[in-house]
Write an enzyme that holds these catalytic residues in place. Structure first.
Site, PDB file in Angstrom:
ATOM      1  N   TYR A  44       0.882  -1.088  -0.007  1.00  0.00           N
ATOM      2  CA  TYR A  44       0.091  -0.267  -0.073  1.00  0.00           C
ATOM      3  C   TYR A  44       0.700   1.319   0.081  1.00  0.00           C
ATOM      4  O   TYR A  44       0.168   2.496  -0.034  1.00  0.00           O
ATOM      5  CB  TYR A  44      -0.971  -0.058   1.322  1.00  0.00           C
ATOM      6  CG  TYR A  44      -1.845  -1.273   1.241  1.00  0.00           C
ATOM      7  CD1 TYR A  44      -3.100  -1.074   0.578  1.00  0.00           C
ATOM      8  CD2 TYR A  44      -1.856  -2.241   2.124  1.00  0.00           C
ATOM      9  CE1 TYR A  44      -3.724  -2.165   0.449  1.00  0.00           C
ATOM     10  CE2 TYR A  44      -2.738  -3.158   2.028  1.00  0.00           C
ATOM     11  CZ  TYR A  44      -3.765  -2.958   1.302  1.00  0.00           C
ATOM     12  OH  TYR A  44      -4.764  -4.327   1.199  1.00  0.00           O
TER      13      TYR A  44
ATOM     14  N   HIS B  86      -3.814   6.485   1.439  1.00  0.00           N
ATOM     15  CA  HIS B  86      -3.924   6.434   2.820  1.00  0.00           C
ATOM     16  C   HIS B  86      -2.689   6.089   3.327  1.00  0.00           C
ATOM     17  O   HIS B  86      -2.733   6.305   4.501  1.00  0.00           O
ATOM     18  CB  HIS B  86      -4.729   4.938   2.961  1.00  0.00           C
ATOM     19  CG  HIS B  86      -5.813   4.855   3.939  1.00  0.00           C
ATOM     20  ND1 HIS B  86      -6.193   6.203   4.564  1.00  0.00           N
ATOM     21  CD2 HIS B  86      -6.414   3.829   4.789  1.00  0.00           C
ATOM     22  CE1 HIS B  86      -6.908   5.793   5.522  1.00  0.00           C
ATOM     23  NE2 HIS B  86      -7.018   4.332   5.702  1.00  0.00           N
TER      24      HIS B  86
ATOM     25  N   PHE C 144      -2.120  -3.160   9.252  1.00  0.00           N
ATOM     26  CA  PHE C 144      -3.015  -2.259   8.863  1.00  0.00           C
ATOM     27  C   PHE C 144      -3.532  -1.212   9.631  1.00  0.00           C
ATOM     28  O   PHE C 144      -3.384  -1.088  10.733  1.00  0.00           O
ATOM     29  CB  PHE C 144      -4.286  -3.432   8.607  1.00  0.00           C
ATOM     30  CG  PHE C 144      -4.094  -4.290   7.522  1.00  0.00           C
ATOM     31  CD1 PHE C 144      -4.069  -3.840   6.190  1.00  0.00           C
ATOM     32  CD2 PHE C 144      -3.592  -5.771   7.691  1.00  0.00           C
ATOM     33  CE1 PHE C 144      -3.954  -4.768   5.208  1.00  0.00           C
ATOM     34  CE2 PHE C 144      -3.360  -6.571   6.724  1.00  0.00           C
ATOM     35  CZ  PHE C 144      -3.439  -6.022   5.462  1.00  0.00           C
TER      36      PHE C 144
ATOM     37  N   ASN D 271      -6.130   0.200  10.834  1.00  0.00           N
ATOM     38  CA  ASN D 271      -7.111   0.008  12.074  1.00  0.00           C
ATOM     39  C   ASN D 271      -6.377  -0.625  13.027  1.00  0.00           C
ATOM     40  O   ASN D 271      -6.933  -0.681  14.026  1.00  0.00           O
ATOM     41  CB  ASN D 271      -8.550  -0.746  11.650  1.00  0.00           C
ATOM     42  CG  ASN D 271      -7.879  -1.993  11.380  1.00  0.00           C
ATOM     43  OD1 ASN D 271      -7.023  -2.433  10.641  1.00  0.00           O
ATOM     44  ND2 ASN D 271      -9.123  -2.982  11.031  1.00  0.00           N
TER      45      ASN D 271
ATOM     46  N   ASP E  38      -3.405  10.891   6.094  1.00  0.00           N
ATOM     47  CA  ASP E  38      -4.087  11.650   5.105  1.00  0.00           C
ATOM     48  C   ASP E  38      -5.638  12.102   5.562  1.00  0.00           C
ATOM     49  O   ASP E  38      -6.257  11.860   6.564  1.00  0.00           O
ATOM     50  CB  ASP E  38      -4.657  10.164   3.928  1.00  0.00           C
ATOM     51  CG  ASP E  38      -5.220   9.414   4.634  1.00  0.00           C
ATOM     52  OD1 ASP E  38      -4.748   8.608   5.585  1.00  0.00           O
ATOM     53  OD2 ASP E  38      -6.637   9.000   4.286  1.00  0.00           O
TER      54      ASP E  38
ATOM     55  N   ASN F 190      -9.836   5.468  10.329  1.00  0.00           N
ATOM     56  CA  ASN F 190      -9.587   4.209  11.309  1.00  0.00           C
ATOM     57  C   ASN F 190      -8.006   4.164  11.854  1.00  0.00           C
ATOM     58  O   ASN F 190      -7.989   3.680  12.891  1.00  0.00           O
ATOM     59  CB  ASN F 190      -9.479   3.024  10.180  1.00  0.00           C
ATOM     60  CG  ASN F 190     -10.925   2.534   9.957  1.00  0.00           C
ATOM     61  OD1 ASN F 190     -11.759   3.063  10.585  1.00  0.00           O
ATOM     62  ND2 ASN F 190     -11.091   2.041   8.689  1.00  0.00           N
TER      63      ASN F 190
END
Length: 177
Positions: free
Chosen positions: A12, A17, A63, A65, A90, A111
């Site tokens: 990612y 994000h 991740f 979250n 972001d 999140n």
């Protein structure tokens, strides 16, 4: 401590994000530092020493979250208080090219921020740098939008705002604390 919120780097890193991690990598690069993976903090870390201010850098490699777990581990290990942490993330509410410093605010649906607030027992006493990524036309597209790669023009605007935010951070946050 400066934290760039992110999802796992390998998959990612180039997505909207992860602009918080872009900030930390560019900050480290400016001071010729390399972030190294530290599994005990669930992320990549380094440090800076700017005018006798010792600053830890963190990019979680879990991740979004779960980012609070990474931030809490490192802050606890180095006895860093929440009000000594700058979270860079972001922000859908700001257009690409806009960055704003904020203090003590809720998660606004983010999140990564939600994870930090929950992990630190509902406390919001931290500084934030919000990096604008814009918003998709439909609310139903938010998830795919933040997990997609910005176009060339957006990426340029985002990187310019990050470079400006780095200067602002050094002058307003680091040198005044």
């Amino acid at each position: 401590m400066i934290v760039g919120l992110s999802n796992p780097k390998k998959e990612y890193h180039q997505t909207r994000h992860n602009v918080g991690s872009w900030f930390v990598y560019l900050l480290a690069q400016r001071y010729l530092k390399i972030l190294k993976e530290e599994k005990k903090f669930f992320g990549f870390t380094s440090f800076l020493n700017i005018e006798s201010n010792y600053i830890r850098l963190l990019v979680p490699n879990i991740f979004m979250n779960l980012n609070g777990k990474s931030v809490f581990k490192m802050a606890s290990f180095y006895n860093i208080h929440l009000n000594e942490i700058l979270i860079v993330h972001d922000d859908l509410e700001l257009n690409p090219g806009i960055a704003k410093l904020k203090h003590s605010y809720g998660h606004n649906g983010h999140n990564g921020l939600r994870s930090i607030i929950c992990t630190f027992k509902k406390k919001t006493n931290f500084h934030r740098f919000r990096i604008g990524i814009g918003r998709p036309s439909s609310k139903s597209q938010v998830s795919s939008f933040v997990l997609s790669i910005p176009d060339k023009c957006e990426k340029f605007s985002i990187k310019q705002s990050i470079l400006h935010a780095i200067e602002e951070t050094i002058h307003s946050f680091i040198l005044k604390t």
